[in-house]
Design a protein around this motif. Sequence first.
Motif, PDB file in Angstrom:
ATOM      1  N   LEU A  38       0.833  -1.201   0.000  1.00 12.73           N
ATOM      2  CA  LEU A  38       0.000   0.000   0.000  1.00 12.73           C
ATOM      3  C   LEU A  38       0.873   1.258   0.000  1.00 12.73           C
ATOM      4  CD1 LEU A  38      -2.795   1.350   0.169  1.00 12.73           C
ATOM      5  CD2 LEU A  38      -2.676   1.137   2.667  1.00 12.73           C
ATOM      6  N   ARG A  39       1.943   1.228   0.824  1.00  3.91           N
ATOM      7  CA  ARG A  39       2.827   2.402   0.895  1.00  3.91           C
ATOM      8  C   ARG A  39       3.501   2.659  -0.463  1.00  3.91           C
ATOM      9  NH1 ARG A  39       8.091   3.474   4.802  1.00  3.91           N
ATOM     10  NH2 ARG A  39       7.996   5.743   4.711  1.00  3.91           N
ATOM     11  N   THR A  40       3.954   1.575  -1.106  1.00  2.00           N
ATOM     12  CA  THR A  40       4.582   1.691  -2.433  1.00  2.00           C
ATOM     13  C   THR A  40       3.610   2.308  -3.435  1.00  2.00           C
ATOM     14  OG1 THR A  40       5.980  -0.249  -2.026  1.00  2.00           O
ATOM     15  CG2 THR A  40       5.596   0.356  -4.350  1.00  2.00           C
ATOM     16  N   THR A  41       2.349   1.807  -3.420  1.00  2.00           N
ATOM     17  CA  THR A  41       1.322   2.280  -4.360  1.00  2.00           C
ATOM     18  C   THR A  41       0.999   3.753  -4.128  1.00  2.00           C
ATOM     19  OG1 THR A  41       0.374   0.043  -4.383  1.00  2.00           O
ATOM     20  CG2 THR A  41      -0.997   1.808  -5.264  1.00  2.00           C
ATOM     21  N   LEU A  42       0.777   4.114  -2.865  1.00  2.00           N
ATOM     22  CA  LEU A  42       0.433   5.501  -2.541  1.00  2.00           C
ATOM     23  C   LEU A  42       1.574   6.456  -2.908  1.00  2.00           C
ATOM     24  CD1 LEU A  42      -1.359   5.021   0.929  1.00  2.00           C
ATOM     25  CD2 LEU A  42      -2.423   5.278  -1.319  1.00  2.00           C
ATOM     26  N   SER A  43       2.803   6.041  -2.639  1.00  2.00           N
ATOM     27  CA  SER A  43       3.960   6.874  -2.990  1.00  2.00           C
ATOM     28  C   SER A  43       4.045   7.078  -4.495  1.00  2.00           C
ATOM     29  CB  SER A  43       5.257   6.215  -2.504  1.00  2.00           C
ATOM     30  OG  SER A  43       5.251   6.086  -1.109  1.00  2.00           O
ATOM     31  N   LEU A  44       3.780   6.011  -5.249  1.00  2.00           N
ATOM     32  CA  LEU A  44       3.827   6.077  -6.716  1.00  2.00           C
ATOM     33  C   LEU A  44       2.767   7.061  -7.249  1.00  2.00           C
ATOM     34  CD1 LEU A  44       5.140   4.859  -9.272  1.00  2.00           C
ATOM     35  CD2 LEU A  44       3.379   3.077  -9.217  1.00  2.00           C
ATOM     36  N   ILE A  45       1.535   6.985  -6.688  1.00  2.00           N
ATOM     37  CA  ILE A  45       0.462   7.911  -7.105  1.00  2.00           C
ATOM     38  C   ILE A  45       0.894   9.349  -6.823  1.00  2.00           C
ATOM     39  CG2 ILE A  45      -1.916   8.648  -6.613  1.00  2.00           C
ATOM     40  CD1 ILE A  45      -2.515   5.632  -5.974  1.00  2.00           C
ATOM     41  N   ASP A  46       1.524   9.544  -5.665  1.00  2.60           N
ATOM     42  CA  ASP A  46       1.952  10.884  -5.249  1.00  2.60           C
ATOM     43  C   ASP A  46       3.062  11.411  -6.181  1.00  2.60           C
ATOM     44  OD1 ASP A  46       1.798  13.093  -3.569  1.00  2.60           O
ATOM     45  OD2 ASP A  46       3.418  12.378  -2.282  1.00  2.60           O
ATOM     46  N   VAL A  47       4.056  10.560  -6.452  1.00  4.46           N
ATOM     47  CA  VAL A  47       5.218  10.949  -7.275  1.00  4.46           C
ATOM     48  C   VAL A  47       4.780  11.292  -8.704  1.00  4.46           C
ATOM     49  CG1 VAL A  47       7.303  10.026  -8.382  1.00  4.46           C
ATOM     50  CG2 VAL A  47       6.954   9.716  -5.925  1.00  4.46           C
ATOM     51  N   LEU A  48       3.812  10.547  -9.236  1.00  3.88           N
ATOM     52  CA  LEU A  48       3.380  10.766 -10.625  1.00  3.88           C
ATOM     53  C   LEU A  48       2.321  11.867 -10.743  1.00  3.88           C
ATOM     54  CD1 LEU A  48       3.331   7.172 -12.188  1.00  3.88           C
ATOM     55  CD2 LEU A  48       5.207   8.796 -11.959  1.00  3.88           C
ATOM     56  N   GLY A  49       2.058  12.562  -9.640  1.00  8.16           N
ATOM     57  CA  GLY A  49       1.257  13.789  -9.714  1.00  8.16           C
ATOM     58  C   GLY A  49      -0.232  13.595  -9.912  1.00  8.16           C
ATOM     59  N   GLU A  50      -0.759  12.429  -9.485  1.00  7.52           N
ATOM     60  CA  GLU A  50      -2.218  12.210  -9.505  1.00  7.52           C
ATOM     61  C   GLU A  50      -2.804  12.439 -10.908  1.00  7.52           C
ATOM     62  OE1 GLU A  50      -3.549  14.896  -6.422  1.00  7.52           O
ATOM     63  OE2 GLU A  50      -2.858  13.579  -4.825  1.00  7.52           O
ATOM     64  N   LYS A  51      -2.129  11.892 -11.931  1.00  8.32           N
ATOM     65  CA  LYS A  51      -2.551  12.135 -13.315  1.00  8.32           C
ATOM     66  C   LYS A  51      -2.996  10.857 -14.040  1.00  8.32           C
ATOM     67  CE  LYS A  51       0.594  16.055 -13.903  1.00  8.32           C
ATOM     68  NZ  LYS A  51       1.885  16.485 -14.486  1.00  8.32           N
ATOM     69  N   PHE A  52      -3.146   9.728 -13.296  1.00 10.71           N
ATOM     70  CA  PHE A  52      -3.469   8.463 -13.950  1.00 10.71           C
ATOM     71  C   PHE A  52      -4.531   7.703 -13.148  1.00 10.71           C
ATOM     72  CE2 PHE A  52       0.902   9.666 -14.861  1.00 10.71           C
ATOM     73  CZ  PHE A  52       0.926   9.639 -16.256  1.00 10.71           C
ATOM     74  N   ASP A  53      -5.143   6.712 -13.817  1.00 15.07           N
ATOM     75  CA  ASP A  53      -6.159   5.904 -13.122  1.00 15.07           C
ATOM     76  C   ASP A  53      -5.541   4.632 -12.544  1.00 15.07           C
ATOM     77  OD1 ASP A  53      -5.800   4.194 -15.255  1.00 15.07           O
ATOM     78  OD2 ASP A  53      -7.769   4.536 -16.144  1.00 15.07           O
ATOM     79  N   ASP A  54      -6.353   3.855 -11.833  1.00  9.82           N
ATOM     80  CA  ASP A  54      -5.835   2.667 -11.138  1.00  9.82           C
ATOM     81  C   ASP A  54      -5.283   1.629 -12.113  1.00  9.82           C
ATOM     82  OD1 ASP A  54      -8.340   2.098 -12.152  1.00  9.82           O
ATOM     83  OD2 ASP A  54      -9.098   1.103 -10.362  1.00  9.82           O
ATOM     84  N   HIS A  55      -5.910   1.502 -13.268  1.00 14.72           N
ATOM     85  CA  HIS A  55      -5.462   0.529 -14.264  1.00 14.72           C
ATOM     86  C   HIS A  55      -4.009   0.827 -14.687  1.00 14.72           C
ATOM     87  CE1 HIS A  55      -6.055  -2.440 -17.391  1.00 14.72           C
ATOM     88  NE2 HIS A  55      -5.640  -1.589 -18.319  1.00 14.72           N
ATOM     89  N   TYR A  56      -3.700   2.097 -14.836  1.00 19.11           N
ATOM     90  CA  TYR A  56      -2.350   2.513 -15.241  1.00 19.11           C
ATOM     91  C   TYR A  56      -1.329   2.140 -14.177  1.00 19.11           C
ATOM     92  CZ  TYR A  56       1.378   5.483 -17.146  1.00 19.11           C
ATOM     93  OH  TYR A  56       2.561   5.939 -17.673  1.00 19.11           O
TER      94      TYR A  56
END
Length: 729
Positions: A415-433
């Motif tokens: 979960l921490r890895t996933t949340l960090s990735l969403i944060d780093v990529l600037g909240e510009k993609f959906d879950d499938h991506y």
Amino acid sequence: MEIKKSLFDNLQNFFGFDNFKGEQEAIITSILQKKDTFVIMPTGGGKSICYQLPALMSDGTAIVISPLIALMKNQVDQLRAFGGTESIAHFLNSSLNKAEITKVRQDVLSGETKLLYVAPESLTKTENVDFLRLIKVSFVAVDEAHCISEWGHDFRPEYRKIRQVINNIGDNIPIIALTATATPKVQQDIQKNLQMNNATLFKSSFNRPNLYYEVRPKRNVLKEIIKFIKGNMGKSGIVYCLSRKKVEEVAEALNLNGIKALPYHAGLDAKVRADTQDAFLMEDVEVIVATIAFGMGIDKPDVRYVIHHDIPKSMEGYYQETGRAGRDGGEGICLAFYSEKDIEKLTKFMKDKPVSEREIGTQILKEVIDYAESSVCRRKQILHYFGENFNEAGCNSMCDNCSHPKTYFDATEKLRTTLSLIDVLGEKFDDHYFINILIGVDNQQISSYEHDKLREFGSGKQDGIDLWKSLMRQALLNNYIAKDTDNYGLLKLTRSGKNFVENPHNIRFIMNKPIEAGDDEADDGPSQGGTALDTQLLQMLKELRKKIAKQKNLPPFVIFQDPSLEEMCTHYPVNVEELKQIHGVGSGKALKFGGPFVQLISKYVEENDIDRPVDLVIKSAANKSALKVSIIQNIDRHIALEDIASAKGITYEDILREVESIVNSGTKLNLNYYIDEMIDEDRQDEVFDYFRGSEIDSVDDALRELGSDDYTREEVQLMRIKFLSELGN
């Protein structure tokens, strides 16, 4: 205090209820105080009483704007049944002739009519606007208010003219808008269009605790549906299909298998559709097989199951359709069948739509897929869709996921890895991506952004796609991430998500069980607990109700609803005063319909020597000997075997087996009343003679000898029972 007392007195006297549900009391008080009121309440939550009761208590006539003629007719019938007079409620729509319209107007002008139901199309007619100017309007109720919004699932352009018409009728007329849809966009559109931004908002919980939710893999779907309905004979149900062709096929298959069913879709003639709805309401058919065109106009409180032969297009549609079940608070089983092929079909339907519409449609469909494939509490997922947080402990095993064992996995680092990735990529993609990055799918979009060079790329490949789908879904359900609905489901971190990245704590998530790899055997719904009823009396009361309903040309539930009949079978009211104390009866109904019911109950109590203190509940023992005694009694009263089976909640085949067992044990039964209607005398003699000359009583042998083209298995079985009873006992 005076208003409060008056409210409860009127609730008791008119509707026969002792208490309000949820926020009904506060909503009614708001309307009585002439305030604009906005009510968002799920199907079955008791919306109609929110405007019916204040209308009865107010000076003048309340105008109720309703989109469907069938719904108006049902509500007017119910109000007349409660109130005891024809003039208390009327509807004004295109189904009336000139003489009927004149009668409606006379009653309204005389002040006798407290509620006038109007279709939006009728409301805008000049002659109706002119007429409504002549009367005192207590308030306007806009039912199914989501029809105003182009974002709603039942948009009706005429609804957008309502505010203009109200302004033409009079000044400062209060409005109550009611809907079962809680999408924020729809809510804003309704308030803006009706110019009621300062309205008091009442938003109820969307939880329907009496509904049991289940999703099964779509294998042998027709066989599964027939098996389920046969196990619930005597109960009303709806089967939803995506296409008209499938509706016709399923309806035909049900009828071939001894289930009374009718098809319903927009391709049928209007009169056929109306007759079909009436047949369902009057309980002449048990099951309606329908496209989503059916349901909104049906106010039938005792639908016991809703089956989705095909997975629906949206969670909103699913909630609305399953919401037809158990509106009286009783049993409601919601069974959906899911396959990836259904999703492929729905995706193809969208391919010709504009890009933006297709993107939104894809996101809406994705919610349905996540729901169907997830192993998380179904109720939690439904409520989350409507913006409501829910602790799955409150589900009480009323969904398949909560009633079956779960597999958990440690989600802390993932979960921490996933949340960090969403944060780093600037909240510009959906879950499938994000899932594609984590499992290492090297597609054009990922490589164009050079996200295949991230250290997270492919780091979760060994865990498999199901785990990451499950993690994403639960991160959303537990509010670590949120979807941006305006931007095609792009993910963003919530405050909880940001806190978790900075200060992670141990957390476990449920592992999805791939539904296509599910077990072949599936439960047929929740176990049926609760108090046992005097089912013999209940069947007699239902027969009486049906007879009176036919005489008066009303749906049976308008006379008394099932919970009221069931309470009669535990408290045995033997006079009208006692009948008034039964939940949902009230003095109007007790006086109008009660006489024959208390006569039947009084006679039944006397004949069966029943001791009936007020709090006594007769428990019929759920064992074989009690069942046999009851079957013998019903046959003595010449009740048809299928009706006995229905009352006992068993199949027709089971009842034949029980009857055979009774006869085989030495009891003589006279089934001539039933057999004579099914088999003519000459054919009876032929089968009788066969068994007289045969050394064995095998039905299969008899069918071979007599010819399966000339006799059915059921006919031979019945004649064998008659033979054994008359000659053996």
